[in-house]
Scaffold this active site. Sequence first.
Site, PDB file in Angstrom:
ATOM      1  N   CYS A  59      35.410  62.460  18.790  1.00  0.00           N
ATOM      2  CA  CYS A  59      34.532  61.673  17.914  1.00  0.00           C
ATOM      3  C   CYS A  59      34.239  60.288  18.503  1.00  0.00           C
ATOM      4  CB  CYS A  59      35.108  61.608  16.498  1.00  0.00           C
ATOM      5  SG  CYS A  59      33.842  61.156  15.282  1.00  0.00           S
ATOM      6  N   HIS A  95      36.225  67.350  15.121  1.00  0.00           N
ATOM      7  CA  HIS A  95      37.649  66.992  14.927  1.00  0.00           C
ATOM      8  C   HIS A  95      38.610  68.180  14.917  1.00  0.00           C
ATOM      9  CE1 HIS A  95      37.455  62.669  14.005  1.00  0.00           C
ATOM     10  NE2 HIS A  95      36.231  62.940  13.558  1.00  0.00           N
ATOM     11  N   GLU A 128      41.732  68.204  15.427  1.00  0.00           N
ATOM     12  CA  GLU A 128      43.057  67.862  14.896  1.00  0.00           C
ATOM     13  C   GLU A 128      43.109  67.906  13.371  1.00  0.00           C
ATOM     14  OE1 GLU A 128      40.818  65.746  15.804  1.00  0.00           O
ATOM     15  OE2 GLU A 128      40.777  64.281  14.168  1.00  0.00           O
TER      16      GLU A 128
END
Length: 303
Positions: A118, A228, A230
């Site tokens: 990001c 994203h 994670e």
Amino acid sequence: MLRLLFILGIFGCLACASSTDRPIIGVLSLPTKSQYGRSYIAASYVKFLEAAGARVAPIKYTDSFETITNLFSSLNGVLFTGGGDELNGTYFAVEQLLFKLVLDANNRGEHVPLWGTCLGFEAISMIVAGGDIRTFCDAENISMALEMEPTARNSRLFGGLTDTEYRTLSQKPVTLNNHQWCLKTDTFASSSLAEFFTLLSTNADRAGMRFVSSMEGKKYPIFAVQWHPEKNPYEWLEDSAIVHSDESVGAVGSLARTFVREARQNGHHFATLDAEWQSLIWNYSPVYTGKTHSDFEQTYFFA
Ligand SMILES: *[C@@H]1O[C@H](CO)[C@@H](O)[C@H](O)[C@H]1NC(C)=O
Ligand SMILES: *[C@@H]1O[C@H](CO)[C@@H](O)[C@H](O)[C@H]1NC(C)=O
């Protein structure tokens, strides 16, 4: 014979300690005005790497360039997280320093990978392009399937996925986008980015603007994703588009393994066990920030 010994000597040394099964990844902290410290790292990035067989050392953006340069020489890889920053101050200057250290190491034959998520994706794009090439867009809180380029299946980043994992990322809306800046595919194609990176996947924002969602270095082990990975396993913000399906958790875990596999390919290590212990993020305790509607369930803070 002497010449042969000399050649063996050079290659022998290049080969010595050129890999590790104890990789340590440096994660760069971000500025914050929190009551808890001057900089922070969301714990989800740490868990993402730990689950893939790595340990994490925080790189505090507030440290001197000299301290950060010394720390880098003991690390097996570097990760730039997502977050909010204008990318015009000290934090961005440290990213530029680390980017250069990664290129220098690889140019010396040390395979040290860099990952950007990001904001980290945006920073890496700006460093390579030599300016702010982002366009304002509408892509917050939206999960999408990656629209893969033909190059993606055999890329370094996605080539290690099983067919099921690849189908999950490319056919199911599981990759969370949460950004208001986009690297337009047109901008990518008409800039130096197209020489440095292989375009792996694109997406469209709510207004149909096409942007780069995943790319990797052609020559360097540099991986950048605007989305994203994670968050699927580790972030639980209520009222969010994050997908927590079993298949999404498996696919992003495989990407973390891919990155850590790259980090295993150099022999960087700390000079002493004590120096290693002092560097690890386990010297800090994360705060349970999720209770206050933060984007992050747990957050590490640094003085
Ligand atoms: C960075 O940009 C922001 C927004 O444009 C501005 O408010 C800030 O003063 C800038 N910081 C620096 C160090 O130039
Ligand atoms: C985020 O997206 C999800 C799924 O589309 C939606 O249910 C939620 O209300 C959105 N949250 C905000 C703050 O817009």
